[in-house]
Design a protein around this motif. Structure first.
Motif, PDB file in Angstrom:
ATOM      1  N   GLU A   1       0.865  -1.182   0.000  1.00  0.00           N
ATOM      2  CA  GLU A   1       0.000   0.000   0.000  1.00  0.00           C
ATOM      3  C   GLU A   1       0.903   1.233   0.000  1.00  0.00           C
ATOM      4  OE1 GLU A   1      -3.927   1.839   2.224  1.00  0.00           O
ATOM      5  OE2 GLU A   1      -2.565   0.551   3.383  1.00  0.00           O
ATOM      6  N   ILE A   2       0.712   2.076  -1.012  1.00  0.00           N
ATOM      7  CA  ILE A   2       1.573   3.252  -1.179  1.00  0.00           C
ATOM      8  C   ILE A   2       0.700   4.504  -1.208  1.00  0.00           C
ATOM      9  CG2 ILE A   2       3.313   4.342  -2.635  1.00  0.00           C
ATOM     10  CD1 ILE A   2       3.812   1.558  -3.872  1.00  0.00           C
ATOM     11  N   PHE A   3       0.905   5.404  -0.263  1.00  0.00           N
ATOM     12  CA  PHE A   3       0.110   6.629  -0.194  1.00  0.00           C
ATOM     13  C   PHE A   3       0.671   7.662  -1.171  1.00  0.00           C
ATOM     14  CE2 PHE A   3      -0.855   4.425   3.664  1.00  0.00           C
ATOM     15  CZ  PHE A   3      -2.196   4.700   3.883  1.00  0.00           C
ATOM     16  N   CYS A   4      -0.223   8.325  -1.890  1.00  0.00           N
ATOM     17  CA  CYS A   4       0.182   9.240  -2.962  1.00  0.00           C
ATOM     18  C   CYS A   4      -0.576  10.557  -2.867  1.00  0.00           C
ATOM     19  CB  CYS A   4      -0.094   8.627  -4.336  1.00  0.00           C
ATOM     20  SG  CYS A   4       0.560   6.972  -4.560  1.00  0.00           S
ATOM     21  N   ALA A   5       0.016  11.602  -3.441  1.00  0.00           N
ATOM     22  CA  ALA A   5      -0.660  12.897  -3.503  1.00  0.00           C
ATOM     23  C   ALA A   5      -1.866  12.828  -4.434  1.00  0.00           C
ATOM     24  CB  ALA A   5       0.321  13.970  -3.984  1.00  0.00           C
ATOM     25  N   ASN A   6      -1.697  12.173  -5.565  1.00  0.00           N
ATOM     26  CA  ASN A   6      -2.772  12.031  -6.553  1.00  0.00           C
ATOM     27  C   ASN A   6      -2.829  10.580  -7.038  1.00  0.00           C
ATOM     28  OD1 ASN A   6      -3.584  14.892  -6.851  1.00  0.00           O
ATOM     29  ND2 ASN A   6      -1.510  15.150  -7.649  1.00  0.00           N
TER      30      ASN A   6
ATOM     31  N   ASN B 239      11.649  18.089   6.302  1.00  0.00           N
ATOM     32  CA  ASN B 239      12.670  18.692   7.160  1.00  0.00           C
ATOM     33  C   ASN B 239      12.272  20.077   7.665  1.00  0.00           C
ATOM     34  OD1 ASN B 239      14.470  16.507   6.911  1.00  0.00           O
ATOM     35  ND2 ASN B 239      15.297  17.317   4.993  1.00  0.00           N
ATOM     36  N   VAL B 240      11.163  20.589   7.153  1.00  0.00           N
ATOM     37  CA  VAL B 240      10.695  21.916   7.565  1.00  0.00           C
ATOM     38  C   VAL B 240       9.822  21.787   8.808  1.00  0.00           C
ATOM     39  CG1 VAL B 240       9.357  23.951   6.915  1.00  0.00           C
ATOM     40  CG2 VAL B 240      10.755  22.764   5.197  1.00  0.00           C
ATOM     41  N   SER B 241      10.138  22.548   9.825  1.00  0.00           N
ATOM     42  CA  SER B 241       9.354  22.513  11.059  1.00  0.00           C
ATOM     43  C   SER B 241       7.901  22.876  10.774  1.00  0.00           C
ATOM     44  CB  SER B 241       9.952  23.498  12.073  1.00  0.00           C
ATOM     45  OG  SER B 241       9.173  23.548  13.243  1.00  0.00           O
ATOM     46  N   GLY B 242       6.987  22.044  11.260  1.00  0.00           N
ATOM     47  CA  GLY B 242       5.568  22.320  11.079  1.00  0.00           C
ATOM     48  C   GLY B 242       4.923  21.579   9.914  1.00  0.00           C
ATOM     49  N   ILE B 243       5.741  20.835   9.135  1.00  0.00           N
ATOM     50  CA  ILE B 243       5.196  20.095   7.998  1.00  0.00           C
ATOM     51  C   ILE B 243       5.443  18.600   8.182  1.00  0.00           C
ATOM     52  CG2 ILE B 243       5.295  19.693   5.506  1.00  0.00           C
ATOM     53  CD1 ILE B 243       6.053  22.540   5.115  1.00  0.00           C
ATOM     54  N   GLY B 244       4.354  17.828   8.204  1.00  0.00           N
ATOM     55  CA  GLY B 244       4.451  16.382   8.297  1.00  0.00           C
ATOM     56  C   GLY B 244       4.161  15.751   6.948  1.00  0.00           C
ATOM     57  N   PRO B 245       4.124  14.425   6.880  1.00  0.00           N
ATOM     58  CA  PRO B 245       3.873  13.731   5.609  1.00  0.00           C
ATOM     59  C   PRO B 245       2.566  14.134   4.927  1.00  0.00           C
ATOM     60  CG  PRO B 245       4.693  12.194   7.248  1.00  0.00           C
ATOM     61  CD  PRO B 245       4.435  13.479   7.962  1.00  0.00           C
ATOM     62  N   LYS B 246       1.493  14.254   5.696  1.00  0.00           N
ATOM     63  CA  LYS B 246       0.204  14.629   5.098  1.00  0.00           C
ATOM     64  C   LYS B 246       0.254  16.034   4.518  1.00  0.00           C
ATOM     65  CE  LYS B 246      -2.947  11.620   7.684  1.00  0.00           C
ATOM     66  NZ  LYS B 246      -4.149  11.572   8.571  1.00  0.00           N
ATOM     67  N   GLY B 247       0.903  16.947   5.231  1.00  0.00           N
ATOM     68  CA  GLY B 247       1.026  18.315   4.736  1.00  0.00           C
ATOM     69  C   GLY B 247       1.878  18.378   3.477  1.00  0.00           C
ATOM     70  N   ALA B 248       2.963  17.590   3.450  1.00  0.00           N
ATOM     71  CA  ALA B 248       3.835  17.559   2.278  1.00  0.00           C
ATOM     72  C   ALA B 248       3.094  17.000   1.069  1.00  0.00           C
ATOM     73  CB  ALA B 248       5.076  16.726   2.577  1.00  0.00           C
TER      74      ALA B 248
ATOM     75  N   ALA C  51      -0.132  17.124   0.579  1.00  0.00           N
ATOM     76  CA  ALA C  51      -1.134  18.114   0.177  1.00  0.00           C
ATOM     77  C   ALA C  51      -0.510  19.192  -0.705  1.00  0.00           C
ATOM     78  CB  ALA C  51      -1.768  18.749   1.414  1.00  0.00           C
ATOM     79  N   ILE C  52       0.713  19.567  -0.409  1.00  0.00           N
ATOM     80  CA  ILE C  52       1.420  20.558  -1.236  1.00  0.00           C
ATOM     81  C   ILE C  52       1.692  19.980  -2.627  1.00  0.00           C
ATOM     82  CG2 ILE C  52       3.610  21.790  -1.525  1.00  0.00           C
ATOM     83  CD1 ILE C  52       3.636  22.135   1.537  1.00  0.00           C
ATOM     84  N   LEU C  53       2.194  18.753  -2.670  1.00  0.00           N
ATOM     85  CA  LEU C  53       2.513  18.117  -3.950  1.00  0.00           C
ATOM     86  C   LEU C  53       1.262  17.875  -4.791  1.00  0.00           C
ATOM     87  CD1 LEU C  53       5.236  15.614  -2.752  1.00  0.00           C
ATOM     88  CD2 LEU C  53       5.548  17.386  -4.464  1.00  0.00           C
TER      89      LEU C  53
ATOM     90  N   THR D 299       0.834  30.049   1.275  1.00  0.00           N
ATOM     91  CA  THR D 299      -0.220  29.878   2.277  1.00  0.00           C
ATOM     92  C   THR D 299      -1.536  29.391   1.677  1.00  0.00           C
ATOM     93  OG1 THR D 299      -0.746  32.253   2.101  1.00  0.00           O
ATOM     94  CG2 THR D 299       0.699  31.575   3.904  1.00  0.00           C
ATOM     95  N   LYS D 300      -1.586  29.193   0.367  1.00  0.00           N
ATOM     96  CA  LYS D 300      -2.814  28.654  -0.239  1.00  0.00           C
ATOM     97  C   LYS D 300      -2.934  27.149  -0.007  1.00  0.00           C
ATOM     98  CE  LYS D 300      -1.302  27.339  -4.904  1.00  0.00           C
ATOM     99  NZ  LYS D 300      -1.511  27.538  -6.353  1.00  0.00           N
ATOM    100  N   PHE D 301      -1.827  26.520   0.401  1.00  0.00           N
ATOM    101  CA  PHE D 301      -1.868  25.081   0.624  1.00  0.00           C
ATOM    102  C   PHE D 301      -2.484  24.765   1.985  1.00  0.00           C
ATOM    103  CE2 PHE D 301       1.901  25.721  -2.149  1.00  0.00           C
ATOM    104  CZ  PHE D 301       1.383  25.089  -3.273  1.00  0.00           C
ATOM    105  N   PRO D 302      -3.217  23.651   2.082  1.00  0.00           N
ATOM    106  CA  PRO D 302      -3.869  23.287   3.353  1.00  0.00           C
ATOM    107  C   PRO D 302      -2.869  23.172   4.496  1.00  0.00           C
ATOM    108  CG  PRO D 302      -4.654  21.889   1.554  1.00  0.00           C
ATOM    109  CD  PRO D 302      -3.497  22.674   1.014  1.00  0.00           C
ATOM    110  N   GLY D 303      -3.189  23.803   5.616  1.00  0.00           N
ATOM    111  CA  GLY D 303      -2.357  23.695   6.805  1.00  0.00           C
ATOM    112  C   GLY D 303      -1.112  24.562   6.812  1.00  0.00           C
ATOM    113  N   VAL D 304      -0.927  25.372   5.765  1.00  0.00           N
ATOM    114  CA  VAL D 304       0.257  26.233   5.705  1.00  0.00           C
ATOM    115  C   VAL D 304      -0.140  27.671   6.032  1.00  0.00           C
ATOM    116  CG1 VAL D 304       2.125  27.144   4.274  1.00  0.00           C
ATOM    117  CG2 VAL D 304       1.383  24.767   3.991  1.00  0.00           C
TER     118      VAL D 304
END
Length: 202
Positions: free
Chosen positions: A27-32, A76-85, A87-89, A110-115
């Protein structure tokens, strides 16, 4: 670490895909996930990031190496986890994202969710100048923008020095600096003139 998986795409879910390799379904989680739909029931290669934590081991998948690279840097950016990353991608190309980082466009980020603004500024601080060289295509949008941005930054720096010589404080200049970077001009004088307009409005 699992760098990539070659296998049969057997399922596409809302957040993930299943790739079967020698009878084992990964099972591989993907942005799209639905990006991979043309490969349904076919062999494919998925670049993967193996995320290990105390309570789980999770595979994140990407169609392109540069997407995986950006994902790893975002973690590696403080405040960004896998789900946030992810969502950006899901909402931007690597070239567009790098362009936003290089021009310090926190409004775009800042248009990205959670940013929020704080996280956007942290991304700029941590990533600026560290992504462009990795992208191999010298003619891609991000590289072209990076070259132009470096020239603009030099003009802006000179303009800020000129404004400081006129008696404006560093605190005042830091406020208008992001706005000056958004200005398209070929001369220091033009940036100084625009800077004075901004300072008078402040």
């Amino acid at each position: 670490m699992i760098a990539y998986i070659n296998g049969l795409l057997t399922s596409i879910e809302e957040e993930s895909i299943i790739v079967e390799v020698q009878g084992i379904g990964y099972e591989i989680f993907c942005a799209n996930p639905f990006y991979f739909e043309p490969s349904m029931n076919k062999e494919l290669k998925v670049h993967t990031y193996h995320h290990v934590r105390e309570d789980a081991q999770i595979l994140f998948g990407f169609a392109k190496k540069e997407d995986k690279y950006l994902f790893s840097k975002l973690l590696n950016v403080s405040g960004i986890g896998p789900k946030g990353a992810l969502a950006i991608l899901a909402g931007v190309s690597v070239a567009d994202f790098v362009g936003a980082i290089e021009r310090e466009d926190d409004k775009y980020l800042t248009k990205f969710p959670g940013v929020g603004k704080k996280t956007a500024r942290q991304m700029i601080l941590d990533l600026k100048g560290k992504l462009v060289d990795w992208i191999p295509d010298e003619e891609n949008e991000a590289t072209i923008f990076y070259t132009e941005a470096r020239a603009d930054q030099s003009l802006v720096a000179e303009a800020l020095e000129a404004l400081e010589a006129l008696g404006y404080s560093d605190k005042e200049l830091q406020v208008i600096k992001p706005e000056l970077h958004k200005v398209e001009a070929d001369k220091v004088d033009d940036y100084v003139r625009h800077g004075l307009q901004l300072l008078l409005k402040a």
